[in-house]
Design an enzyme around this catalytic site. Sequence first.
Site, PDB file in Angstrom:
ATOM      1  CE  LYS A  13     -40.173  28.550  17.856  1.00  0.00           C
ATOM      2  NZ  LYS A  13     -41.250  29.057  18.708  1.00  0.00           N
ATOM      3  NE  ARG A  88     -39.236  25.112  23.149  1.00  0.00           N
ATOM      4  CZ  ARG A  88     -39.957  24.859  22.069  1.00  0.00           C
ATOM      5  NH1 ARG A  88     -39.449  24.188  21.079  1.00  0.00           N
ATOM      6  NH2 ARG A  88     -41.189  25.310  21.983  1.00  0.00           N
ATOM      7  NE  ARG A 127     -50.004  27.651  17.304  1.00  0.00           N
ATOM      8  CZ  ARG A 127     -48.702  27.588  17.577  1.00  0.00           C
ATOM      9  NH1 ARG A 127     -47.816  27.819  16.628  1.00  0.00           N
ATOM     10  NH2 ARG A 127     -48.302  27.327  18.801  1.00  0.00           N
ATOM     11  NE  ARG A 160     -48.968  23.104  19.134  1.00  0.00           N
ATOM     12  CZ  ARG A 160     -47.744  23.619  18.976  1.00  0.00           C
ATOM     13  NH1 ARG A 160     -47.309  23.921  17.759  1.00  0.00           N
ATOM     14  NH2 ARG A 160     -46.978  23.851  20.004  1.00  0.00           N
ATOM     15  NE  ARG A 171     -46.040  25.813  24.136  1.00  0.00           N
ATOM     16  CZ  ARG A 171     -46.588  26.059  22.958  1.00  0.00           C
ATOM     17  NH1 ARG A 171     -47.844  26.437  22.880  1.00  0.00           N
ATOM     18  NH2 ARG A 171     -45.895  25.925  21.862  1.00  0.00           N
TER      19      ARG A 171
HETATM   20  P1  AMP Z   1     -43.214  23.540  19.689  1.00  0.00           P
HETATM   21  O1  AMP Z   1     -44.009  22.865  18.636  1.00  0.00           O
HETATM   22  O2  AMP Z   1     -41.842  23.939  19.219  1.00  0.00           O
HETATM   23  O3  AMP Z   1     -43.941  24.667  20.342  1.00  0.00           O
HETATM   24  O4  AMP Z   1     -42.954  22.437  20.835  1.00  0.00           O
HETATM   25  C1  AMP Z   1     -44.022  21.815  21.514  1.00  0.00           C
HETATM   26  C2  AMP Z   1     -43.500  21.156  22.785  1.00  0.00           C
HETATM   27  O5  AMP Z   1     -42.520  20.148  22.462  1.00  0.00           O
HETATM   28  C3  AMP Z   1     -42.775  22.082  23.744  1.00  0.00           C
HETATM   29  O6  AMP Z   1     -43.675  22.819  24.566  1.00  0.00           O
HETATM   30  C4  AMP Z   1     -41.936  21.079  24.540  1.00  0.00           C
HETATM   31  O7  AMP Z   1     -42.735  20.354  25.465  1.00  0.00           O
HETATM   32  C5  AMP Z   1     -41.506  20.114  23.453  1.00  0.00           C
HETATM   33  N1  AMP Z   1     -40.243  20.588  22.822  1.00  0.00           N
HETATM   34  C6  AMP Z   1     -40.092  21.077  21.557  1.00  0.00           C
HETATM   35  N2  AMP Z   1     -38.818  21.423  21.323  1.00  0.00           N
HETATM   36  C7  AMP Z   1     -38.134  21.162  22.476  1.00  0.00           C
HETATM   37  C8  AMP Z   1     -36.779  21.314  22.871  1.00  0.00           C
HETATM   38  N3  AMP Z   1     -35.849  21.835  22.052  1.00  0.00           N
HETATM   39  N4  AMP Z   1     -36.451  20.943  24.136  1.00  0.00           N
HETATM   40  C9  AMP Z   1     -37.351  20.415  24.972  1.00  0.00           C
HETATM   41  N5  AMP Z   1     -38.654  20.257  24.668  1.00  0.00           N
HETATM   42  C10 AMP Z   1     -39.057  20.621  23.423  1.00  0.00           C
END
Ligand code: AMP
Length: 224
Positions: A13, A88, A127, A160, A171
């Site tokens: 994404k 989400r 990654r 990460r 996740r």
């Molecule tokens: P990502 O980089 O999109 O994988 O997001 C990393 C982390 O940020 C996720 O595992 C959540 O802990 C938090 N996060 C990101 N987007 C959201 C969202 N829309 N709602 C809640 N937590 C989020």
Amino acid sequence: MRLLFLGPPGAGKGTQAKLVAERYGLIHVAPGDIFRQEVKKGSELGRLVEGIMARGELVPDEITVRVMEQALSAPEAMPGFVLDGFPRNLAQAVALDKMLAAIGQRLDKVISLEVGEDELIERARTRRVCLACGRPYNLRTNAPAVAGRCDVCGGELVQRQDDREETVRERLRVYNDVTRPLCEYYGSQGILVRIDGSKTVDEVFSRISELIAGTVRPGESDRP
Ligand code: AMP
């Protein structure tokens, strides 16, 4: 143009959303990036979300929606945006619809990147992201020219914390439970397109570009 990317962690994404935003002059809005910046700054918000993110859980809707309202009401967001990682869950999707309705807008397309779980776990293992500018790499398929260094800014590449295997599994569980149902939500609005995200970055991007050019109708799928 207002686009949204859906997909499990590691589906690509972030990579695709950034490419699309660059190509079409849109801003890229990712709550995950915003939260990571806050953690890095050591702000109050950063301290609040740090542990939640490290465990692979979702930040509470109230906080996430507030952060996104701010980002999407900024003047730079007016010509359009690419959302990556928001909404989400259903409550966030409803909040987004309300935010957009308030400014007389709606999403044009929702692109769901589909990738199998084994591949996702392998992608997370390999990654890396640039500590300085956030650009993503993959040691197998999209390695940097110089090991450990970002091609663009020379920053240090790191794994990460939430890409560790047990966190990735958590996740994925969260994605399957609360995010995947959004495919139905947007499918019923007639704006969902499923794209096979297991191909190369270039192949997936050209598929998305075709879609944006209007050659793929909403609801049509790449997958058998
Ligand atoms: P990502 O980089 O999109 O994988 O997001 C990393 C982390 O940020 C996720 O595992 C959540 O802990 C938090 N996060 C990101 N987007 C959201 C969202 N829309 N709602 C809640 N937590 C989020």
